[in-house]
Design an enzyme around this catalytic site. Structure first.
Site, PDB file in Angstrom:
ATOM      1  N   ARG A 168       0.839  -1.192   0.000  1.00  0.00           N
ATOM      2  CA  ARG A 168       0.000   0.000   0.000  1.00  0.00           C
ATOM      3  C   ARG A 168       0.875   1.243   0.000  1.00  0.00           C
ATOM      4  O   ARG A 168       1.903   1.268   0.672  1.00  0.00           O
ATOM      5  CB  ARG A 168      -0.906  -0.003   1.241  1.00  0.00           C
ATOM      6  CG  ARG A 168      -2.215  -0.702   1.014  1.00  0.00           C
ATOM      7  CD  ARG A 168      -2.975  -0.964   2.283  1.00  0.00           C
ATOM      8  NE  ARG A 168      -3.140   0.196   3.150  1.00  0.00           N
ATOM      9  CZ  ARG A 168      -3.890   0.180   4.258  1.00  0.00           C
ATOM     10  NH1 ARG A 168      -4.528  -0.912   4.607  1.00  0.00           N
ATOM     11  NH2 ARG A 168      -3.991   1.250   5.019  1.00  0.00           N
ATOM     12  N   ARG A 179       0.427   8.128  10.568  1.00  0.00           N
ATOM     13  CA  ARG A 179      -0.897   7.533  10.805  1.00  0.00           C
ATOM     14  C   ARG A 179      -1.053   7.106  12.261  1.00  0.00           C
ATOM     15  O   ARG A 179      -2.132   7.221  12.846  1.00  0.00           O
ATOM     16  CB  ARG A 179      -1.111   6.337   9.874  1.00  0.00           C
ATOM     17  CG  ARG A 179      -1.410   6.756   8.441  1.00  0.00           C
ATOM     18  CD  ARG A 179      -1.111   5.659   7.453  1.00  0.00           C
ATOM     19  NE  ARG A 179      -1.910   4.474   7.651  1.00  0.00           N
ATOM     20  CZ  ARG A 179      -1.491   3.233   7.358  1.00  0.00           C
ATOM     21  NH1 ARG A 179      -0.281   3.031   6.888  1.00  0.00           N
ATOM     22  NH2 ARG A 179      -2.287   2.211   7.540  1.00  0.00           N
TER      23      ARG A 179
HETATM   24  P1  ADP Z   1      -5.355   1.826   8.672  1.00  0.00           P
HETATM   25  O1  ADP Z   1      -6.268   1.451   9.818  1.00  0.00           O
HETATM   26  O2  ADP Z   1      -4.227   0.891   8.537  1.00  0.00           O
HETATM   27  O3  ADP Z   1      -4.983   3.292   8.667  1.00  0.00           O
HETATM   28  P2  ADP Z   1      -7.551   1.819   6.738  1.00  0.00           P
HETATM   29  O4  ADP Z   1      -7.656   0.870   5.611  1.00  0.00           O
HETATM   30  O5  ADP Z   1      -8.581   1.739   7.821  1.00  0.00           O
HETATM   31  O6  ADP Z   1      -6.081   1.607   7.306  1.00  0.00           O
HETATM   32  O7  ADP Z   1      -7.566   3.332   6.194  1.00  0.00           O
HETATM   33  C1  ADP Z   1      -6.696   3.751   5.162  1.00  0.00           C
HETATM   34  C2  ADP Z   1      -6.890   5.232   4.887  1.00  0.00           C
HETATM   35  O8  ADP Z   1      -8.249   5.471   4.436  1.00  0.00           O
HETATM   36  C3  ADP Z   1      -6.715   6.146   6.091  1.00  0.00           C
HETATM   37  O9  ADP Z   1      -5.354   6.491   6.315  1.00  0.00           O
HETATM   38  C4  ADP Z   1      -7.560   7.366   5.665  1.00  0.00           C
HETATM   39  O10 ADP Z   1      -6.871   8.158   4.718  1.00  0.00           O
HETATM   40  C5  ADP Z   1      -8.736   6.721   4.937  1.00  0.00           C
HETATM   41  N1  ADP Z   1      -9.874   6.451   5.852  1.00  0.00           N
HETATM   42  C6  ADP Z   1     -10.401   5.231   6.173  1.00  0.00           C
HETATM   43  N2  ADP Z   1     -11.425   5.346   7.033  1.00  0.00           N
HETATM   44  C7  ADP Z   1     -11.564   6.683   7.278  1.00  0.00           C
HETATM   45  C8  ADP Z   1     -12.431   7.455   8.115  1.00  0.00           C
HETATM   46  N3  ADP Z   1     -13.377   6.873   8.882  1.00  0.00           N
HETATM   47  N4  ADP Z   1     -12.271   8.811   8.117  1.00  0.00           N
HETATM   48  C9  ADP Z   1     -11.348   9.418   7.368  1.00  0.00           C
HETATM   49  N5  ADP Z   1     -10.476   8.749   6.585  1.00  0.00           N
HETATM   50  C10 ADP Z   1     -10.577   7.396   6.519  1.00  0.00           C
END
Ligand code: ADP
Length: 229
Positions: A168, A179
């Protein structure tokens, strides 16, 4: 007066990037027979499309920044409308802000679904970096591997369909640190919002032991089924 469905369950995972939310959510989904909504997965799929909005989204995701509340809430509302999960559902990655949590509360009331059981997957920062920098995903079917803990039997190809394993964009070290910092800053108000409905799960354990505790917390007495991860 509208009676809420007693048997429906809404489960929500809060956890830092790399805490294993996605894996645990998919196992719990298989055990309970209810679907999982992963906002990250949906946003990544959106970002692959060929239009200017997708290009902007791709850039945002690549830097690990949060997508704005309105966009993410619209994604959740559209998914709920499409899936209509009357028996409940599991949320992976949503809500991430108090505004999103308030939006979810209102949406659940509207759908006559119960308030969520919140599972806080608490994992130490030691090892998270190593886990995430080793994470690889099949470009075809989305299966997640790890170079250290769960390598593919076919090396750099997916053992299911031979698809290329890719990293990713947001799994580089600098972006991961950003993050994680963001998660710790934003999780405090969310934990406060949910108060006593939060169950803390010690995430520094073997994944199947964790899955047992999670299932026991959400649905005592149920037998666990492991989904093809
Ligand atoms: P991780 O938990 O490893 O950060 P996710 O797959 O949950 O990975 O999320 C990847 C990206 O998607 C986040 O870094 C963000 O940019 C976006 N994202 C996901 N869910 C949300 C949310 N609820 N609000 C804002 N951004 C989100």
């Amino acid at each position: 007066m509208v009676v809420k469905s007693e048997s429906a369950r809404v489960v929500l995972f809060l956890g830092a990037p790399g805490s294993g939310k996605g894996t645990q959510a998919s196992w719990l989904s298989a055990s309970l027979g209810i679907p999982t909504l992963s906002t990250g997965e949906i946003l990544r799929a959106e970002a692959k499309r060929n239009c200017s909005e997708s290009f902007q989204l791709r850039q945002l995701l690549g830097t690990g920044q949060l997508v704005d509340d309105a966009t993410v809430c619209a994604v959740v509302a559209a998914w709920l409308k499409r899936e209509n999960p009357r028996r409940g559902f599991i949320l992976d990655g949503f809500p991430r802000t108090t505004a999103q949590a308030q939006y979810l509360d209102a949406l659940l009331d509207e759908l006559h679904l119960p308030r969520p059981t919140v599972l806080h997957l608490d994992v130490s920062t030691t090892g998270i970096l190593r886990r995430l920098t080793g994470r690889r995903q099949c470009a075809v079917c989305g299966t997640v591997y790890n170079l250290v803990s769960k390598p593919s039997l076919r090396g750099s190809r997916c053992q299911k369909d031979g698809g290329a394993l890719t990293q990713r964009d947001d799994d580089s070290e600098g972006v991961i640190l950003h993050r994680m910092e963001q998660f710790h800053r934003m999780s405090a108000p969310l934990l406060a919002h949910y108060g006593s409905s939060v169950a803390r799960i010690d995430g520094d354990r073997e994944a199947t032991a964790l899955a047992d505790e999670i299932l026991d917390t959400v649905a005592p007495g149920r037998t666990r089924h492991l989904a093809a991860a």
